[in-house]
Design a protein around this motif. Structure first.
Motif, PDB file in Angstrom:
ATOM      1  N   LEU A 173       0.761  -1.172  -0.020  1.00 25.22           N
ATOM      2  CA  LEU A 173       0.056   0.097   0.028  1.00 25.22           C
ATOM      3  C   LEU A 173       0.910   1.116   0.106  1.00 25.22           C
ATOM      4  N   LYS A 174       0.423   2.285  -0.563  1.00 25.32           N
ATOM      5  CA  LYS A 174       0.915   3.619  -0.496  1.00 25.32           C
ATOM      6  C   LYS A 174       0.070   4.612  -0.425  1.00 25.32           C
ATOM      7  N   PHE A 175       0.045   5.609   0.399  1.00 28.55           N
ATOM      8  CA  PHE A 175      -0.908   6.694   0.705  1.00 28.55           C
ATOM      9  C   PHE A 175      -0.648   8.011   0.007  1.00 28.55           C
ATOM     10  N   ARG A 176      -1.571   8.291  -0.695  1.00 31.95           N
ATOM     11  CA  ARG A 176      -1.514   9.471  -1.395  1.00 31.95           C
ATOM     12  C   ARG A 176      -2.096  10.798  -0.397  1.00 31.95           C
ATOM     13  N   LEU A 177      -1.158  11.776  -0.226  1.00 30.01           N
ATOM     14  CA  LEU A 177      -1.588  12.950   0.632  1.00 30.01           C
ATOM     15  C   LEU A 177      -2.289  14.129  -0.396  1.00 30.01           C
ATOM     16  N   ILE A 198      -0.607  21.094   6.216  1.00 27.13           N
ATOM     17  CA  ILE A 198      -1.834  20.669   7.033  1.00 27.13           C
ATOM     18  C   ILE A 198      -0.981  19.291   7.636  1.00 27.13           C
ATOM     19  N   ILE A 199      -1.066  19.314   8.796  1.00 26.33           N
ATOM     20  CA  ILE A 199      -0.408  18.175   9.842  1.00 26.33           C
ATOM     21  C   ILE A 199      -1.585  17.514  10.732  1.00 26.33           C
ATOM     22  N   PRO A 200      -1.651  16.168  10.618  1.00 29.29           N
ATOM     23  CA  PRO A 200      -2.652  15.777  11.619  1.00 29.29           C
ATOM     24  C   PRO A 200      -2.388  15.666  13.077  1.00 29.29           C
ATOM     25  N   LYS A 201      -3.104  16.087  14.167  1.00 25.08           N
ATOM     26  CA  LYS A 201      -2.602  15.910  15.325  1.00 25.08           C
ATOM     27  C   LYS A 201      -2.786  14.706  15.936  1.00 25.08           C
ATOM     28  N   ALA A 202      -3.485  13.833  15.726  1.00 17.25           N
ATOM     29  CA  ALA A 202      -3.474  12.391  16.035  1.00 17.25           C
ATOM     30  C   ALA A 202      -3.762  11.606  14.952  1.00 17.25           C
ATOM     31  N   ALA A 203      -3.663  10.158  14.918  1.00 22.15           N
ATOM     32  CA  ALA A 203      -3.982   9.460  14.006  1.00 22.15           C
ATOM     33  C   ALA A 203      -5.530   9.214  13.723  1.00 22.15           C
ATOM     34  N   ASN A 204      -6.300   9.634  14.534  1.00 24.34           N
ATOM     35  CA  ASN A 204      -7.677   9.700  14.511  1.00 24.34           C
ATOM     36  C   ASN A 204      -8.282  10.752  13.586  1.00 24.34           C
ATOM     37  N   ASP A 205      -7.280  11.850  13.364  1.00 24.60           N
ATOM     38  CA  ASP A 205      -7.557  12.850  12.239  1.00 24.60           C
ATOM     39  C   ASP A 205      -7.614  12.572  10.845  1.00 24.60           C
ATOM     40  N   ILE A 206      -6.868  11.252  10.703  1.00 20.16           N
ATOM     41  CA  ILE A 206      -6.788  10.685   9.369  1.00 20.16           C
ATOM     42  C   ILE A 206      -7.942  10.045   9.046  1.00 20.16           C
ATOM     43  N   LYS A 207      -8.487  10.170   7.686  1.00 24.49           N
ATOM     44  CA  LYS A 207      -9.505   9.310   7.107  1.00 24.49           C
ATOM     45  C   LYS A 207      -8.865   8.687   5.782  1.00 24.49           C
ATOM     46  N   LEU A 208      -8.810   7.347   5.717  1.00 24.86           N
ATOM     47  CA  LEU A 208      -8.431   6.675   4.651  1.00 24.86           C
ATOM     48  C   LEU A 208      -9.768   6.239   3.469  1.00 24.86           C
ATOM     49  N   ILE A 209      -9.457   6.491   2.235  1.00 26.90           N
ATOM     50  CA  ILE A 209     -10.389   6.391   1.220  1.00 26.90           C
ATOM     51  C   ILE A 209      -9.645   5.187   0.197  1.00 26.90           C
ATOM     52  N   ASN A 210     -10.757   4.383   0.043  1.00 20.20           N
ATOM     53  CA  ASN A 210     -10.113   3.219  -0.919  1.00 20.20           C
ATOM     54  C   ASN A 210     -11.315   2.835  -1.880  1.00 20.20           C
ATOM     55  N   ALA A 211     -11.084   3.159  -3.108  1.00 22.94           N
ATOM     56  CA  ALA A 211     -12.284   2.759  -4.135  1.00 22.94           C
ATOM     57  C   ALA A 211     -13.523   3.792  -3.739  1.00 22.94           C
ATOM     58  N   GLY A 212     -13.386   4.707  -3.493  1.00 20.36           N
ATOM     59  CA  GLY A 212     -14.520   5.475  -3.183  1.00 20.36           C
ATOM     60  C   GLY A 212     -15.134   5.618  -1.688  1.00 20.36           C
ATOM     61  N   ILE A 225      -1.325  -0.798  -4.278  1.00 22.08           N
ATOM     62  CA  ILE A 225      -2.705  -0.245  -4.031  1.00 22.08           C
ATOM     63  C   ILE A 225      -2.574   1.082  -3.451  1.00 22.08           C
ATOM     64  N   THR A 226      -3.158   2.181  -4.023  1.00 21.92           N
ATOM     65  CA  THR A 226      -3.111   3.690  -3.670  1.00 21.92           C
ATOM     66  C   THR A 226      -4.235   3.925  -2.818  1.00 21.92           C
ATOM     67  N   MET A 227      -4.078   4.380  -1.600  1.00 21.36           N
ATOM     68  CA  MET A 227      -5.121   4.768  -0.721  1.00 21.36           C
ATOM     69  C   MET A 227      -5.112   6.327  -0.459  1.00 21.36           C
ATOM     70  N   HIS A 228      -6.172   7.054  -0.641  1.00 20.89           N
ATOM     71  CA  HIS A 228      -6.095   8.567  -0.353  1.00 20.89           C
ATOM     72  C   HIS A 228      -6.256   8.933   1.076  1.00 20.89           C
ATOM     73  N   VAL A 229      -5.679   9.918   1.340  1.00 23.22           N
ATOM     74  CA  VAL A 229      -5.473  10.331   2.743  1.00 23.22           C
ATOM     75  C   VAL A 229      -6.258  11.664   3.007  1.00 23.22           C
ATOM     76  N   VAL A 230      -7.218  11.831   3.783  1.00 19.57           N
ATOM     77  CA  VAL A 230      -7.760  13.208   4.224  1.00 19.57           C
ATOM     78  C   VAL A 230      -7.497  13.374   5.634  1.00 19.57           C
ATOM     79  N   VAL A 231      -7.109  14.731   5.820  1.00 20.20           N
ATOM     80  CA  VAL A 231      -6.817  15.008   7.428  1.00 20.20           C
ATOM     81  C   VAL A 231      -8.077  15.913   7.850  1.00 20.20           C
ATOM     82  N   GLN A 232      -9.036  15.311   8.723  1.00 17.94           N
ATOM     83  CA  GLN A 232     -10.164  15.864   9.349  1.00 17.94           C
ATOM     84  C   GLN A 232     -10.273  15.916  10.762  1.00 17.94           C
ATOM     85  N   PRO A 233      -9.841  16.939  11.437  1.00 15.15           N
ATOM     86  CA  PRO A 233      -9.949  16.793  12.828  1.00 15.15           C
ATOM     87  C   PRO A 233     -11.229  16.308  13.258  1.00 15.15           C
TER      88      PRO A 233
END
Length: 117
Positions: A9-13, A47-61, A85-93
């Motif tokens: 896996l790789k994670f697209r910022l 943009i830097i997440p303050k915690a792992a819970n601020d990260i959302k992972l998106i795969n196949a929509g 497999i590329t997963m997209h990363v969204v930072v959302q507090p």
């Protein structure tokens, strides 16, 4: 675990850069992936997440749930059995934290007379 069973896996910022690729067991949870992303997050990003819970992972929509495993989240890739497999990363507090960071949330009157919450 045999090497061929691992999922790469790789994670697209948000800016198009990537973290990874890394190899994971199909039994690794989404929560474990988020912890790794948080630990590997480049410090020079705006943009830097303050915690792992601020990260959302998106795969196949789909936004992936923390308790799901990589094996459960993986879309069947018949034509790419060994592909990355590329997963997209969204930072959302988190919502609770975002609400506590508000300075003033008292309702205000808009110039048209309606109340703005």
């Amino acid at each position: 675990m045999p090497e061929e069973d691992l999922v790469e896996l790789k994670f697209r910022l948000y800016d198009g850069s990537d973290i990874g690729p890394f190899r994971y067991s199909p039994t690794s949870t989404v929560s474990m992936l988020k912890e790794r992303i948080f630990a590997e997050w480049p410090k020079d990003k705006k943009i830097i997440p303050k915690a792992a819970n601020d990260i959302k992972l998106i795969n196949a929509g789909k936004i992936l749930e923390n308790n799901k495993t990589v094996g459960q989240c993986r879309v069947p890739f018949g034509e790419l059995p060994k592909g990355v497999i590329t997963m997209h990363v969204v930072v959302q507090p988190s919502l609770a934290k975002a609400k506590s960071d508000k300075v003033d949330d008292t309702p205000r009157k808009h110039f048209c007379g309606c109340t703005i919450l």
